[in-house]
Design a protein around this motif. Structure first.
Motif, PDB file in Angstrom:
ATOM      1  N   GLU A 122       0.824  -1.207   0.000  1.00 45.66           N
ATOM      2  CA  GLU A 122       0.000   0.000   0.000  1.00 45.66           C
ATOM      3  C   GLU A 122       0.860   1.259   0.000  1.00 45.66           C
ATOM      4  OE1 GLU A 122      -3.407   2.105   2.836  1.00 45.66           O
ATOM      5  OE2 GLU A 122      -2.932  -0.024   3.077  1.00 45.66           O
ATOM      6  N   GLN A 123       1.883   1.278   0.866  1.00 44.58           N
ATOM      7  CA  GLN A 123       2.745   2.465   0.916  1.00 44.58           C
ATOM      8  C   GLN A 123       3.543   2.627  -0.374  1.00 44.58           C
ATOM      9  OE1 GLN A 123       2.628   0.006   3.223  1.00 44.58           O
ATOM     10  NE2 GLN A 123       2.927   0.792   5.305  1.00 44.58           N
ATOM     11  N   LEU A 124       3.994   1.506  -0.938  1.00 47.69           N
ATOM     12  CA  LEU A 124       4.761   1.573  -2.181  1.00 47.69           C
ATOM     13  C   LEU A 124       3.909   2.148  -3.305  1.00 47.69           C
ATOM     14  CD1 LEU A 124       7.318   0.939  -3.795  1.00 47.69           C
ATOM     15  CD2 LEU A 124       6.479  -1.407  -4.072  1.00 47.69           C
ATOM     16  N   ALA A 125       2.673   1.681  -3.405  1.00 49.95           N
ATOM     17  CA  ALA A 125       1.789   2.185  -4.455  1.00 49.95           C
ATOM     18  C   ALA A 125       1.475   3.663  -4.237  1.00 49.95           C
ATOM     19  CB  ALA A 125       0.503   1.363  -4.474  1.00 49.95           C
ATOM     20  N   GLU A 126       1.248   4.044  -2.994  1.00 52.83           N
ATOM     21  CA  GLU A 126       0.911   5.433  -2.687  1.00 52.83           C
ATOM     22  C   GLU A 126       2.072   6.366  -3.016  1.00 52.83           C
ATOM     23  OE1 GLU A 126      -0.645   8.065   1.178  1.00 52.83           O
ATOM     24  OE2 GLU A 126       0.039   5.989   1.431  1.00 52.83           O
ATOM     25  N   LEU A 127       3.280   5.983  -2.620  1.00 54.67           N
ATOM     26  CA  LEU A 127       4.431   6.849  -2.866  1.00 54.67           C
ATOM     27  C   LEU A 127       4.805   6.877  -4.345  1.00 54.67           C
ATOM     28  CD1 LEU A 127       6.577   5.878   0.240  1.00 54.67           C
ATOM     29  CD2 LEU A 127       5.451   8.070  -0.173  1.00 54.67           C
ATOM     30  N   THR A 128       4.691   5.751  -5.013  1.00 53.72           N
ATOM     31  CA  THR A 128       5.003   5.734  -6.445  1.00 53.72           C
ATOM     32  C   THR A 128       4.025   6.606  -7.211  1.00 53.72           C
ATOM     33  OG1 THR A 128       5.870   3.485  -6.217  1.00 53.72           O
ATOM     34  CG2 THR A 128       5.386   4.239  -8.439  1.00 53.72           C
ATOM     35  N   ALA A 129       2.747   6.569  -6.823  1.00 57.30           N
ATOM     36  CA  ALA A 129       1.754   7.418  -7.487  1.00 57.30           C
ATOM     37  C   ALA A 129       2.021   8.889  -7.209  1.00 57.30           C
ATOM     38  CB  ALA A 129       0.356   7.034  -7.016  1.00 57.30           C
ATOM     39  N   ALA A 130       2.530   9.197  -6.004  1.00 59.39           N
ATOM     40  CA  ALA A 130       2.774  10.592  -5.629  1.00 59.39           C
ATOM     41  C   ALA A 130       3.855  11.230  -6.485  1.00 59.39           C
ATOM     42  CB  ALA A 130       3.157  10.673  -4.153  1.00 59.39           C
ATOM     43  N   VAL A 131       4.735  10.421  -7.050  1.00 63.57           N
ATOM     44  CA  VAL A 131       5.814  10.952  -7.893  1.00 63.57           C
ATOM     45  C   VAL A 131       5.252  11.713  -9.081  1.00 63.57           C
ATOM     46  CG1 VAL A 131       7.731  10.266  -9.386  1.00 63.57           C
ATOM     47  CG2 VAL A 131       7.429   9.176  -7.166  1.00 63.57           C
ATOM     48  N   HIS A 132       4.105  11.311  -9.549  1.00 64.11           N
ATOM     49  CA  HIS A 132       3.514  11.939 -10.733  1.00 64.11           C
ATOM     50  C   HIS A 132       2.644  13.138 -10.384  1.00 64.11           C
ATOM     51  CE1 HIS A 132       4.907   8.529 -13.136  1.00 64.11           C
ATOM     52  NE2 HIS A 132       4.467   7.746 -12.165  1.00 64.11           N
ATOM     53  N   LEU A 133       2.655  13.519  -9.094  1.00 60.62           N
ATOM     54  CA  LEU A 133       1.864  14.667  -8.665  1.00 60.62           C
ATOM     55  C   LEU A 133       2.780  15.671  -7.987  1.00 60.62           C
ATOM     56  CD1 LEU A 133      -1.143  12.690  -7.133  1.00 60.62           C
ATOM     57  CD2 LEU A 133      -1.082  13.829  -9.356  1.00 60.62           C
ATOM     58  N   PRO A 134       3.486  16.504  -8.754  1.00 68.11           N
ATOM     59  CA  PRO A 134       4.393  17.485  -8.145  1.00 68.11           C
ATOM     60  C   PRO A 134       3.655  18.371  -7.152  1.00 68.11           C
ATOM     61  CG  PRO A 134       4.706  17.378 -10.525  1.00 68.11           C
ATOM     62  CD  PRO A 134       3.469  16.586 -10.220  1.00 68.11           C
ATOM     63  N   GLY A 135       4.379  18.776  -6.143  1.00 62.84           N
ATOM     64  CA  GLY A 135       3.774  19.593  -5.103  1.00 62.84           C
ATOM     65  C   GLY A 135       4.644  19.590  -3.873  1.00 62.84           C
ATOM     66  N   PRO A 136       4.058  19.492  -2.687  1.00 61.47           N
ATOM     67  CA  PRO A 136       4.861  19.517  -1.460  1.00 61.47           C
ATOM     68  C   PRO A 136       5.675  18.243  -1.320  1.00 61.47           C
ATOM     69  CG  PRO A 136       2.562  19.040  -0.956  1.00 61.47           C
ATOM     70  CD  PRO A 136       2.609  19.423  -2.409  1.00 61.47           C
ATOM     71  N   PRO A 137       6.761  18.294  -0.563  1.00 57.73           N
ATOM     72  CA  PRO A 137       7.571  17.085  -0.348  1.00 57.73           C
ATOM     73  C   PRO A 137       6.773  16.030   0.413  1.00 57.73           C
ATOM     74  CG  PRO A 137       8.741  19.072   0.336  1.00 57.73           C
ATOM     75  CD  PRO A 137       7.336  19.468   0.099  1.00 57.73           C
ATOM     76  N   HIS A 138       7.180  14.789   0.233  1.00 59.89           N
ATOM     77  CA  HIS A 138       6.616  13.677   0.987  1.00 59.89           C
ATOM     78  C   HIS A 138       7.657  13.228   2.006  1.00 59.89           C
ATOM     79  CE1 HIS A 138       2.994  12.871  -1.516  1.00 59.89           C
ATOM     80  NE2 HIS A 138       3.711  13.569  -2.394  1.00 59.89           N
ATOM     81  N   VAL A 139       7.217  13.019   3.237  1.00 60.48           N
ATOM     82  CA  VAL A 139       8.117  12.647   4.327  1.00 60.48           C
ATOM     83  C   VAL A 139       7.728  11.268   4.841  1.00 60.48           C
ATOM     84  CG1 VAL A 139       8.896  13.201   6.654  1.00 60.48           C
ATOM     85  CG2 VAL A 139       8.575  15.034   4.976  1.00 60.48           C
ATOM     86  N   LEU A 140       8.644  10.322   4.733  1.00 59.98           N
ATOM     87  CA  LEU A 140       8.448   8.963   5.220  1.00 59.98           C
ATOM     88  C   LEU A 140       9.171   8.839   6.558  1.00 59.98           C
ATOM     89  CD1 LEU A 140       7.421   6.059   4.622  1.00 59.98           C
ATOM     90  CD2 LEU A 140       9.620   5.639   3.492  1.00 59.98           C
ATOM     91  N   HIS A 141       8.399   8.726   7.651  1.00 64.02           N
ATOM     92  CA  HIS A 141       9.023   8.724   8.969  1.00 64.02           C
ATOM     93  C   HIS A 141       8.681   7.437   9.710  1.00 64.02           C
ATOM     94  CE1 HIS A 141       5.277   9.602  11.229  1.00 64.02           C
ATOM     95  NE2 HIS A 141       4.930  10.268  10.139  1.00 64.02           N
ATOM     96  N   GLY A 142       9.573   7.066  10.612  1.00 60.68           N
ATOM     97  CA  GLY A 142       9.385   5.864  11.410  1.00 60.68           C
ATOM     98  C   GLY A 142      10.605   5.619  12.266  1.00 60.68           C
ATOM     99  N   MET A 143      10.474   4.695  13.216  1.00 61.39           N
ATOM    100  CA  MET A 143      11.572   4.401  14.119  1.00 61.39           C
ATOM    101  C   MET A 143      12.738   3.770  13.364  1.00 61.39           C
ATOM    102  SD  MET A 143      10.115   0.977  16.035  1.00 61.39           S
ATOM    103  CE  MET A 143      11.673   0.673  16.849  1.00 61.39           C
ATOM    104  N   GLY A 144      13.920   3.824  13.962  1.00 58.18           N
ATOM    105  CA  GLY A 144      15.079   3.189  13.369  1.00 58.18           C
ATOM    106  C   GLY A 144      14.846   1.702  13.175  1.00 58.18           C
ATOM    107  N   ALA A 153      14.054   2.991  -1.532  1.00 60.03           N
ATOM    108  CA  ALA A 153      14.798   2.394  -2.643  1.00 60.03           C
ATOM    109  C   ALA A 153      13.870   1.675  -3.608  1.00 60.03           C
ATOM    110  CB  ALA A 153      15.854   1.427  -2.105  1.00 60.03           C
ATOM    111  N   GLU A 154      12.821   1.028  -3.093  1.00 55.48           N
ATOM    112  CA  GLU A 154      11.847   0.367  -3.969  1.00 55.48           C
ATOM    113  C   GLU A 154      11.095   1.399  -4.801  1.00 55.48           C
ATOM    114  OE1 GLU A 154      11.065  -3.024  -4.590  1.00 55.48           O
ATOM    115  OE2 GLU A 154      13.077  -3.048  -3.733  1.00 55.48           O
ATOM    116  N   VAL A 155      10.721   2.508  -4.180  1.00 49.43           N
ATOM    117  CA  VAL A 155      10.059   3.577  -4.933  1.00 49.43           C
ATOM    118  C   VAL A 155      11.011   4.110  -5.993  1.00 49.43           C
ATOM    119  CG1 VAL A 155       8.951   5.838  -4.756  1.00 49.43           C
ATOM    120  CG2 VAL A 155       8.655   4.167  -2.918  1.00 49.43           C
ATOM    121  N   PHE A 156      12.272   4.298  -5.606  1.00 44.74           N
ATOM    122  CA  PHE A 156      13.303   4.793  -6.524  1.00 44.74           C
ATOM    123  C   PHE A 156      13.381   3.896  -7.771  1.00 44.74           C
ATOM    124  CE2 PHE A 156      17.585   5.224  -8.152  1.00 44.74           C
ATOM    125  CZ  PHE A 156      17.950   6.533  -7.910  1.00 44.74           C
TER     126      PHE A 156
END
Length: 831
Positions: A122-144, A153-156
């Motif tokens: 779900e997150q991979l699909a959401e972030l990959t789709a966001a690449v095609h929608l320029p706008g504010p930055p996307h921040v992926l946060h979580g514990m170490g 890297a998968e999105v990359f």
């Protein structure tokens, strides 16, 4: 010999030429070949090797590391002001050209890439789709260790496969960020003069990079490891031509105000189990993999380390269950052995932060050390305090309660030092920092019942707690444990109330964690806390949880204080009493007999604790069908309590209330009718009508009255009073409320109110099945009595089937001479 040396030299020379050509090709690919060639021709003696710069900045290398190092002169003031337009403190001509460039911005830099990327669809699909929608930055946060870099890297790769320009920049600090962004600018067409101007401070570096990002179309930029968001000031901007993804441990920061936030949590269970089997197939069943994954908290870093360790074992071949068993003892030490290489420190080499991030014992310490460096050492103190508790949600009010005993204090209760107030003054910003850095999460625990107030909670991943707790020095651990016991004791309610049920259940796992962590220096208060919590949980009707907690308290006390210690015997007493409520009568009897014998030997036969156990044993024997022996034990308890404590003491009154049911059941009607009203009157006068012991007296008197010649109206009235008292004390849906419903149903039946009696009995049976289980002795007897109500209401077929299914079990538990069993047996004959 000469020929051999010549051959070696030729081979070495060929290899060197090959490596040189390869390096030149790589740098030409990034568009900076001309600059790197010039750097070769004109070496700068001031330059720092790029692979050691990060370690020097983090204080992990000596300042003079590197053969060509010398002190760096300060940048010219004018240049410094110009280059600091966006807060970059590392700009200026003093920085050598060798450190200008990130090795590659066209490849993800993942220290420990997963064997096969699992989950996160779900997150991979959401972030990959966001690449095609320029706008504010996307921040992926979580514990170490949660896999932020791996997901980025998968999105990359997905973006690159679509033909977009994908760029990867490490943003761990200003120097790394500046180096990577200038390399990205070179990749996008910036010429040598512009790059040199930016590096020397004649041009604003961030503006230069964004000039080329704004001109390009269809690009994707990853800013990885941006755990210090202030580093991104001036560099992080909305875009109309591409997309930015930031990975960070920081859940909250001013820099994220205009960003789209994406929180990364642990993996789903099935995906986590598959990661382990990717590394170590055939080492166990799918359930074994699932059990290990859950034990590791489904954290990607821990899963990879475990899988890698199992895959690379050389001397042994462990199963997944073997690893899980060893992990219970060795924990993070074992996990760290799954890293690809020994810790650099162990072989005398400098430690890089990237290496520490791949160690379970270090990855979160990086954050704590950074917070300490920023003036918040209290964050470490607070994490150590939290590590004494469980990974279950902790009511936030636990930390804002009675703070008379703090981690800065001594080991005695309510000890205070001058540092106490200082610690708690900074506890609030320390907690905020832990939340912001994803070490602590927050959520609201809502009551299942409508209208109940929600409980704000804190939660920490179990492996974080284990890692932090292991790091506490042995000499310091009692102080943290003492503070944790004191705060939890203050958070527990002083007495049971239905409104406290949810809070009790939230605090229960933390009490158990304290007992598991306790040692010889803290076992006393920890066991006392465990016993008190178990009693409250028992009052709440959760008998199984009460048994588990009392068992743990008894085992811990026996191991650390001995089998005859008063605290051990107290825990064992409650263990046996709670087992009786759980329906495990023979086991309860054995424990209570042993406790009574030990208490008699050590404390004396008339000690209040010994008499308390005698009363508890009498109830267990009564439920097992040993009526006469039960009466003997309860009389012994009452006689001793009257002499020792007085006739109106709460423990004496409790035993007197217990005796009412035993007297009625054994046919001592005259004694029952004499003692019943007297016991109720004494309880109401000494304890009040809303005391739990008074409610016991009401209920047992109402039950006994059913077996007398009292009028039907008197029986119904007594049963209603008992039910109302139980509901006031415990609320609806408590086991003792269902017992009172059973008594009232029987009274209504005797009064000829068959339909209302049947409906109430159905509620009582359903409640016992739900709360106690279908095989609990009291549930089985309730179904037998329900058959009586069915027969009275004109439903003989249902009654007969219920008796066929339950009467043999009831007879086996209570004996053929039990009055209820005898009556049901006679009913079955008639049916």
């Amino acid at each position: 010999m000469d020929a051999a040396l010549t051959a070696v030299a030729v081979t070495a020379g060929t290899t060197l030429i090959t490596l040189t050509v390869t390096a030149l090709w790589q740098r030409a690919r990034t568009g900076v070949a001309a600059i790197t060639e010039r750097m070769r021709r004109e070496p700068d003696s001031r330059s720092i090797p790029s692979d050691s710069g990060s370690a020097v900045r983090e204080g992990l290398l000596p300042v003079n590391a590197g053969r060509h190092q010398s002190p760096l002169p300060a940048a010219h003031p004018a240049l410094r002001d110009h280059s600091h337009a966006f807060g970059d403190h590392n700009a200026g001509p003093a920085v050598g050209e060798a450190g200008w460039w990130q090795e590659s911005v066209r490849m993800p830099r993942v220290e420990s890439p997963p064997r096969i990327f699992r989950g996160r669809e779900e997150q991979l699909a959401e972030l990959t789709a966001a690449v095609h929608l320029p706008g504010p930055p996307h921040v992926l946060h979580g514990m170490g260790g949660s896999g932020k870099t791996a997901l980025a890297a998968e999105v990359f790769r997905a973006v690159e496969a679509e033909g977009l320009t994908a760029l990867w920049v490490v943003a761990a600090d200003r120097t790394d960020l500046r180096r990577g962004m200038l390399t990205a600018a070179a990749e996008l067409g910036a010429d040598e003069e512009e790059l040199r101007g930016a590096q020397e401070g004649r041009l604003a570096a961030a503006d230069l990079v964004w000039k080329y990002l704004s001109r390009a179309e269809g690009w994707f930029l990853v800013l990885d490891k941006a755990d210090n968001p202030e580093t991104l000031d001036g560099w992080l901007r909305p875009t109309t031509t591409g997309a930015i993804l930031v990975t960070t441990r920081r859940a909250r920061a001013p820099q994220w105000q205009q960003a789209v936030l994406h929180r990364l949590d642990v993996l789903p269970a099935e995906d986590a189990a598959r990661i382990i089997t990717d590394f170590a197939p055939g080492r166990g069943t799918s359930q074994d993999a699932l059990d290990l994954a859950n034990r590791l908290g489904r954290l990607p870093l821990a899963l990879r380390l475990a899988g890698s360790y199992l895959e690379r074992q050389a001397l042994e071949t462990w199963s997944l269950n073997d690893y899980r068993a060893r992990f219970e003892h060795d924990g993070t030490v074992l996990a760290d052995q799954g890293a690809e290489l020994p810790l650099a420190e162990d072989v005398g080499a400098p430690i890089a932060e990237g290496e520490l991030r791949q160690r379970l014992s270090w990855t979160w310490q990086i954050t704590l050390d950074a917070l300490s460096a920023r003036g918040l050492p209290e964050a470490t103190t607070l994490m150590r305090l939290l590590s004494c508790w469980s990974q279950a949600p902790l009511p936030r009010a636990t930390l804002s309660g009675d703070r008379a005993w703090s981690p800065g204090a001594g080991t005695g209760p309510r000890a205070q030092t001058a540092t106490d107030d200082e610690f708690w003054r900074k506890a609030e910003p320390a907690l905020r920092a832990l939340i912001d850095n994803s070490l602590v999460s927050t959520h609201i625990d809502a009551e299942p019942s409508a209208g109940a107030a929600p409980t704000p909670c804190l939660q920490v991943h179990g492996l974080v707690l284990e890692s932090v707790h292991t790091s506490i020095e042995a000499t310091e651990r009692p102080r943290y444990m003492g503070a944790a016991v004191h705060l939890l004791d203050a958070a527990l309610p002083t007495g049971f109330s239905p409104a406290d049920v949810r809070r009790l259940r939230l605090l229960l796992p933390h009490t158990a964690a304290l007992l598991r962590h306790t040692d010889a220096l803290t076992v006393g208060p920890a066991v006392a806390l465990g016993i008190r919590a178990a009693q409250l949980v028992c009052e709440a009707g959760d008998y199984r949880a009460a048994v588990e907690l009392a068992t743990l308290a008894g085992e811990k006390s026996e191991r650390l204080q001995g089998p005859g210690h008063p605290a051990t015997l107290a825990a064992r007493h409650h263990h046996g009493d709670f087992l009786r409520r759980l329906g495990a009568y023979p086991e309860a009897e054995g424990i209570l007999r042993r406790v009574h014998a030990r208490r008699s030997d050590t404390l004396g036969a008339r000690h209040r604790d010994t008499l308390e156990t005698a009363a508890a044993l009498s109830i267990t024997l009564y439920l097992m069908g040993h009526a006469e022996e039960s009466l003997d034990w309860i009389r012994r308890a009452i006689d001793g309590q009257r002499r020792t404590l007085g006739n109106d003491h709460v423990e004496t009154l409790r035993s007197r209330a217990y005796a009412l049911e035993l007297l009625a059941h054994s046919g001592r009607t005259r004694t029952f009718l004499r003692d019943g009203p007297a016991t109720i009157a004494d309880a109401e006068r000494s304890l009040g009508a809303d005391h739990v012991v008074t409610a016991v007296a009401y209920s047992n008197y109402a039950y006994g009255l059913l077996r007398t010649d009292a009028s039907a109206e008197a029986k119904v009235a007594a049963a209603r009073r008992a039910l109302h008292a139980r509901v006031r004390l415990y609320g609806e849906g408590h086991p003792t409320v269902h017992s009172a419903q059973l008594v009232l149903s029987w009274a209504q039946s005797l009064a000829g109110e068959y339909e209302s009696a049947l409906a109430l009995m159905r509620d009582a049976v359903d409640g016992r099945e739900r709360l106690l289980g279908t095989s609990h002795p009291l549930t089985i007897k309730a179904r037998v009595l329900y058959a009586e109500r069915l027969a009275e209401a004109g439903r003989p077929e249902q009654a007969g089937q219920l008796l066929r299914d339950n009467l043999p079990q009831a007879e086996a538990i209570y004996g053929s001479h039990d009055l209820d069993v005898l009556r049901a047996t006679e009913l079955q004959r008639h049916l």
